[in-house]
Scaffold this motif. Structure first.
Motif, PDB file in Angstrom:
ATOM      1  N   ASP A  74      -6.930   2.105  -1.044  1.00 15.92           N
ATOM      2  CA  ASP A  74      -6.840   1.217  -2.202  1.00 15.92           C
ATOM      3  C   ASP A  74      -5.880   1.776  -3.243  1.00 15.92           C
ATOM      4  O   ASP A  74      -6.201   1.915  -4.417  1.00 15.92           O
ATOM      5  CB  ASP A  74      -8.233   1.010  -2.819  1.00 15.92           C
ATOM      6  CG  ASP A  74      -9.209   0.405  -1.835  1.00 15.92           C
ATOM      7  OD1 ASP A  74      -8.785  -0.434  -1.021  1.00 15.92           O
ATOM      8  OD2 ASP A  74     -10.391   0.781  -1.875  1.00 15.92           O
ATOM      9  N   ASN A  75      -4.702   2.107  -2.789  1.00 16.65           N
ATOM     10  CA  ASN A  75      -3.668   2.622  -3.678  1.00 16.65           C
ATOM     11  C   ASN A  75      -2.377   1.891  -3.348  1.00 16.65           C
ATOM     12  O   ASN A  75      -1.943   1.852  -2.198  1.00 16.65           O
ATOM     13  CB  ASN A  75      -3.467   4.129  -3.488  1.00 16.65           C
ATOM     14  CG  ASN A  75      -2.507   4.709  -4.514  1.00 16.65           C
ATOM     15  OD1 ASN A  75      -2.873   4.868  -5.678  1.00 16.65           O
ATOM     16  ND2 ASN A  75      -1.286   5.010  -4.096  1.00 16.65           N
ATOM     17  N   PRO A  83     -12.989   2.691  -4.944  1.00 20.76           N
ATOM     18  CA  PRO A  83     -11.671   2.845  -4.308  1.00 20.76           C
ATOM     19  C   PRO A  83     -11.637   3.973  -3.287  1.00 20.76           C
ATOM     20  O   PRO A  83     -12.265   5.013  -3.462  1.00 20.76           O
ATOM     21  CB  PRO A  83     -10.737   3.125  -5.493  1.00 20.76           C
ATOM     22  CG  PRO A  83     -11.610   3.538  -6.619  1.00 20.76           C
ATOM     23  CD  PRO A  83     -12.949   2.922  -6.391  1.00 20.76           C
ATOM     24  N   GLU A  85      -8.712   5.929  -0.341  1.00 17.72           N
ATOM     25  CA  GLU A  85      -7.285   6.244  -0.281  1.00 17.72           C
ATOM     26  C   GLU A  85      -6.454   5.020   0.083  1.00 17.72           C
ATOM     27  O   GLU A  85      -5.290   4.914  -0.298  1.00 17.72           O
ATOM     28  CB  GLU A  85      -7.034   7.362   0.748  1.00 17.72           C
ATOM     29  CG  GLU A  85      -7.484   8.734   0.277  1.00 17.72           C
ATOM     30  CD  GLU A  85      -6.955   9.834   1.171  1.00 17.72           C
ATOM     31  OE1 GLU A  85      -6.280   9.512   2.175  1.00 17.72           O
ATOM     32  OE2 GLU A  85      -7.199  11.017   0.854  1.00 17.72           O
ATOM     33  N   ALA A 140      -1.756   8.010  -1.156  1.00 12.25           N
ATOM     34  CA  ALA A 140      -2.536   8.344  -2.355  1.00 12.25           C
ATOM     35  C   ALA A 140      -1.781   9.263  -3.313  1.00 12.25           C
ATOM     36  O   ALA A 140      -2.107   9.314  -4.504  1.00 12.25           O
ATOM     37  CB  ALA A 140      -3.854   8.999  -1.935  1.00 12.25           C
ATOM     38  N   SER A 182      -5.587  -0.126  -6.981  1.00  6.80           N
ATOM     39  CA  SER A 182      -6.840   0.592  -7.222  1.00  6.80           C
ATOM     40  C   SER A 182      -7.671  -0.067  -8.310  1.00  6.80           C
ATOM     41  O   SER A 182      -8.893   0.083  -8.348  1.00  6.80           O
ATOM     42  CB  SER A 182      -6.547   2.046  -7.603  1.00  6.80           C
ATOM     43  OG  SER A 182      -5.792   2.107  -8.812  1.00  6.80           O
ATOM     44  N   ARG A 237       0.849  -1.199   0.000  1.00  3.17           N
ATOM     45  CA  ARG A 237       0.000   0.000   0.000  1.00  3.17           C
ATOM     46  C   ARG A 237       0.883   1.247   0.000  1.00  3.17           C
ATOM     47  O   ARG A 237       1.870   1.319   0.734  1.00  3.17           O
ATOM     48  CB  ARG A 237      -0.927   0.010   1.211  1.00  3.17           C
ATOM     49  CG  ARG A 237      -1.939  -1.140   1.230  1.00  3.17           C
ATOM     50  CD  ARG A 237      -2.918  -0.944   2.366  1.00  3.17           C
ATOM     51  NE  ARG A 237      -3.763  -2.099   2.581  1.00  3.17           N
ATOM     52  CZ  ARG A 237      -4.967  -2.274   2.066  1.00  3.17           C
ATOM     53  NH1 ARG A 237      -5.457  -1.331   1.264  1.00  3.17           N
ATOM     54  NH2 ARG A 237      -5.672  -3.344   2.347  1.00  3.17           N
TER      55      ARG A 237
END
Length: 498
Positions: free
Chosen positions: A459-460, A455, A457, A427, A449, A424
């Motif tokens: 999911d980055n 999505p 933040e 963002a 993402s 992870r």
């Protein structure tokens, strides 16, 4: 511009055929000439074709060639012989295309599926750090070749025909025995259905158990293939968030969006690696029973547990659970084998037996028999043991490389199972941009993402596969990813490789 060929009745008699061998046989040229003349109206419906003798003399070809051509056109329905000769059949010709004409509308299902973009080019399947690709160079070819040879010798030509639509009985029995010991799955061979990988098994679940408009729950972020299967089934897809304990479905979710199907990867959530806790497993089963839902349990990468004993399957927790268990040999063997399986709940078998026999035809019979031999002989278990050790070492080496060389803020998820780690990133680091730039260097991480329908933040990041990449390559690869990540943040071109 190619001049338009005159195919008037007179030209049919007077225009010579091409004697060049490359132009094709006299019969083929005459057939094509007459067919075009009929289709474009040069030979009107009901008109008579020249007699075979007259046309043969005019074109300087054999009468047998003309007669054979007429017979061929009659078989195709262009002409019809009668007592007076051969006349052109009346055909309904399509209207000429207009430049302003609109093409037929794209079906809604195709429009939905077109929105699902691949995360990396399929041409880059051998690129480094690509998720979902096993260590193909370590596959025991000699043992597999022996299993195939025994299957071919044992079954002979009989296995060239259609087999049992639900799969070879011997393989279904071998899978049931293996799952009982290795995964704690409760099943008999009659509950096992052989499919072309996990994707087809999931699609079968959708086709068998849902109607258009039904609701399907998917993990978010989660496996993209299940979304494609549900889109194809015209289902209403509801994303359900995943946390450190896996799928996180609340009582409000069950009330607001009661599902027909729930898709879950409880033993190793893809892509973040969470394990669905026992409390949530039991609650999911109880709620599914209460609301008349079916759970699709995709036992993704569960065979490769790196710490402790493998996590048991949810299917075997309670008797007669409303769970359809999905597995594949794509990771444990090799992807092009295209063998997966679906374990049906006992109570569902009578209702779906006949539909399955209509939907499936049986195939890959020698491969199925070889796979049964591979399991029965113990080769499969030995292969899994070797690969567990290899992937455990590679996972540890990748963790160490990330710790030493990824010089941007990050968190690592997963690592206790399977063939990938998820990193992870904050963002401000554009994961799609990093992945796209990495592909230019033949590095193929997937952007986190891209797995999320809604999505956040969190999911980055990057999903890094270590199955297909040698451990000694991890340090230079991670150094390159670190450069690309910093460039994606600041908008500067990446530094050259050293």
């Amino acid at each position: 511009m190619v001049p338009r060929l005159d195919l008037s009745p007179t030209a049919l008699l007077e225009s010579p055929l091409d004697r060049n061998r490359d132009a094709g046989s006299m019969q083929r040229q005459l057939h094509d000439r007459l067919k075009r003349a009929i289709l474009d109206g040069s030979l009107a419906p009901g008109s008579r074709l020249p007699g075979s003798r007259a046309l043969a003399e005019a074109l300087g070809i054999s009468r047998n060639t003309v007669a054979a051509t007429y017979e061929h056109l009659a078989a195709e329905g262009y002409v019809q012989p009668d007592r007076q000769g051969t006349r052109v059949t009346a055909l309904s010709s399509p209207a000429p295309a207009k430049r302003t004409a609109r093409p037929p509308g794209t079906p809604a299902t195709a429009q939905r599926l077109a929105k699902i973009r691949p995360l990396a080019s399929r041409a880059e399947t051998d690129a480094a750090l690509r998720p979902g690709v096993p260590a193909l160079s370590h596959f025991p070819f000699a043992a597999w070749r022996g299993a195939l040879d025994r299957a071919i010798r044992g079954a002979g030509p009989a296995a060239l025909g259609y087999g049992d639509p639900l799969g070879e009985p011997r393989l279904r029995a071998a899978i049931a025995g293996h799952l009982s010991v290795a995964r704690g799955v409760r099943c008999e061979p009659g509950q096992v259905v052989i499919a072309e990988g996990a994707q087809e098994a999931i699609s079968l679940c959708v086709r068998l158990l849902s109607n258009p408009g039904d609701t399907g729950w998917v993990e978010d972020p989660g496996y993209r293939g299940v979304k494609a299967a549900m889109h194809a089934g015209d289902m209403r897809i509801v994303p359900v968030r995943v946390d450190t304990e896996g799928l996180c479905a609340s009582a409000a979710d069950w009330q607001k969006h009661p599902p027909r199907l729930v898709y879950a990867t409880p033993s190793h959530q893809y892509p973040v690696g969470a394990v669905l806790s026992i409390a949530r497993r039991l609650d999911l089963i109880a709620q599914a029973r209460k609301h008349g839902a079916w759970i699709i349990e995709d036992d993704y990468d569960s065979e490769f547990r790196h710490t402790g004993e493998p996590i048991g399957a949810m299917q075997g927790l309670v008797s007669d659970a409303p769970v359809l268990y999905v597995g594949t040999f794509s990771k444990t063997m090799f992807p092009s084998l295209r063998l997966g399986f679906l374990v049906l709940p006992r109570q569902l078998v009578p209702a779906v037996q006949a539909p399955l026999e209509e939907m499936l035809r049986g195939g890959h019979r020698y491969e199925q028999l070889a796979m049964a031999d591979f399991i029965e002989s113990g080769q499969f278990s030995r292969h899994l043991g070797r690969m567990r050790r290899l992937y455990r070492d590679r996972q540890q080496a990748l963790r160490l490389a990330l710790h030493k060389h990824l010089k941007v803020p990050h968190e690592i998820d997963g690592g206790y199972c399977g063939l990938h780690l998820t990193v992870r990133l904050p963002a401000r680091f554009d994961d799609r941009k990093i992945a796209a730039e990495a592909l230019r260097h033949r590095i193929a991480p997937s952007p986190l993402s891209g797995f999320a329908m809604q999505p956040t933040e969190r999911d980055n990041g990057l999903v890094l596969g270590y199955g297909n990449t040698a451990a000694e390559l991890f340090e230079p690869l991670v150094k390159r990813l670190s450069q690309l990540a910093r460039a994606a943040q600041h908008g500067t071109p990446p530094a050259s490789a050293h």
